[in-house]
Design an enzyme around this catalytic site. Sequence first.
Site, PDB file in Angstrom:
ATOM      1  N   HIS A 390       0.813  -1.218   0.000  1.00  0.00           N
ATOM      2  CA  HIS A 390       0.000   0.000   0.000  1.00  0.00           C
ATOM      3  C   HIS A 390       0.849   1.271   0.000  1.00  0.00           C
ATOM      4  CE1 HIS A 390       0.699  -0.754   4.314  1.00  0.00           C
ATOM      5  NE2 HIS A 390       0.528   0.550   4.502  1.00  0.00           N
ATOM      6  N   LYS A 394       6.204   5.322  -1.317  1.00  0.00           N
ATOM      7  CA  LYS A 394       6.985   6.194  -0.438  1.00  0.00           C
ATOM      8  C   LYS A 394       8.485   6.054  -0.648  1.00  0.00           C
ATOM      9  CE  LYS A 394       3.657   7.054   3.239  1.00  0.00           C
ATOM     10  NZ  LYS A 394       3.309   6.893   4.655  1.00  0.00           N
ATOM     11  N   HIS A 419       2.953   9.817  -3.037  1.00  0.00           N
ATOM     12  CA  HIS A 419       3.299   8.395  -2.945  1.00  0.00           C
ATOM     13  C   HIS A 419       2.183   7.493  -3.440  1.00  0.00           C
ATOM     14  CE1 HIS A 419       0.938   8.295   0.839  1.00  0.00           C
ATOM     15  NE2 HIS A 419       0.913   6.991   0.666  1.00  0.00           N
ATOM     16  N   HIS A 446      -5.734   6.173   0.563  1.00  0.00           N
ATOM     17  CA  HIS A 446      -5.864   7.469   1.235  1.00  0.00           C
ATOM     18  C   HIS A 446      -7.106   8.235   0.786  1.00  0.00           C
ATOM     19  CE1 HIS A 446      -2.300   7.548   3.696  1.00  0.00           C
ATOM     20  NE2 HIS A 446      -1.554   7.159   2.682  1.00  0.00           N
ATOM     21  N   ASP A 474      -4.587   0.103   7.908  1.00  0.00           N
ATOM     22  CA  ASP A 474      -3.348   0.875   7.932  1.00  0.00           C
ATOM     23  C   ASP A 474      -3.362   1.925   9.037  1.00  0.00           C
ATOM     24  OD1 ASP A 474      -0.861   1.918   7.103  1.00  0.00           O
ATOM     25  OD2 ASP A 474      -1.838   3.366   5.793  1.00  0.00           O
TER      26      ASP A 474
END
Length: 534
Positions: A390, A394, A419, A446, A474
Amino acid sequence: MTSNQTVQEANRDQFRFADGEDELIFADEGVGSEEEGDALGKDVWKVIIVDDEQEIHRVTKLVLSDFEFAGKTLAFHSAYTAADAKKLFMEHPDAALVLLDVVMEEEDSGLKLVRFIREELKNQTIRVILRTGQPGQAPEKTIIMDYDINDYKEKTELTSQKLFTTVVSSLRTFRDMKVIEKNKNGLEEIIKSSATIFELQSMRKFARGVLTQLTSIINLNKNALHCSLAVTKEDSEIYILAATGDYSSKEYDRVSDVVPITILKEIEDAFREKRSKFFDSHFVYYFQSKTGSENVIYLSGRKALNEWDRYLIEIYCANVSVAFENIYLNEEVEHTQKEIIFTMGEITETRSKETGYHVKRVAEYSKLLALKYGLSEEEAEIIRLASPLHDVGKVGIPDSILNKPGKLTDDEFDTMKNHAGLGYSMLKHSNTRLLNAAATIAFQHHEKFNGKGYPNGLKGDDIHIYGRITAIADVFDALGSERVYKKAWELDRIIELLRSERGEHFDPVLVDLFLGSMDEVLAIRNKYPDQKVF
């Protein structure tokens, strides 16, 4: 602290990437001439100056003559017309910065060059600083909005100090963008290699493919490469399976008959000690199959191996070690891919060297929630295997942002949000169901149920169920884990946040299912407590 700030903070996972400290050094004397750094083969920042006034070139070079940033000096390339500038841009696609005049042969020559750089050459990394002596003909507000430039200066503004500051800022941004590109390319090479390497059914072809892909992954070109070997041990003798460089014609020769004693000793030590070793500019990677066969990959180059190179090598060789024995055992391929995905997910976590089983716990929480939601065992397993990736995007975020102990600025958070798109672009090209699911999760975890998330502001059921599930898993685990910028939250506080974000950040049905399964959730957390991963 608001709920949005808290969730923002909770999703900041760390990753350490080996990178030099910013350094600004002015030597006591010495003026670098145009293209001097290139001619001497030095590692330099290429700066292109485009201006029809010769004096502008002279003064710019004089002011920046002793400039050094991050251990590299400047190499100047000059063009006095737009036509000459186009040639320079094509000859130097790796240029870091262009100082570009607006008015030359035509009143908008510089602006046409900006279009040429960004649209025809597709060069998005070079930093474009527009300079004009006639601001009335090119109003700043219009130019900034209509053209993809990075800064706009009137020539009268550019004192030596301001020029210095502008160049430092531009080079720092260019460097960070190249780090992002390198990390992204390295992971894409691993993904592509993992998808094709098992198609090579001949052991010789397989070994050659391993060496070729390894050199590509760590960016060793033909000139930098000294040699690489894939060797196997049979009846106490060591033989060459495949080779590049100096030994490319020596397949199935005995290593002892071919390589220097220093290389032979390192290979023999690896077999005897049954372990891998990394050195400054080479490595010896040992692996043994379940059937007992032993193999070593030796690779050396003139390029020094950094921490990131070692991570990539270890991930790729972990795949290779199983693949050697599985050329004819295809049922093991799925297991290998699962291990690679978890390892890739852990790269982002281990960058800070402070965390342990975050991706493992997120995977198990995600599967549990998928089953509670009513998805099939097969689909829940897909989510479990895909969710560790996920935050893979990054790896493209600079250390200064990932490891910042305090609150991010708006600009830093905008960079952090990239990211999601980076992770999606790394994973979207695969045809496998597993990596397609991982791409979706990376892109959407997100997004918020109320439509206020990123990157696309999706709302409600428009967010894929995979993204909605992983978002809860998360955030729950990130809040409960200690990070360099925060302490772990108490369970009651985390539960309170999930309830307050029910229907806002998170799918309300999933929140209810998750909170109703807290005994099973805590059993998973207790089973995989944080510890050092590497």
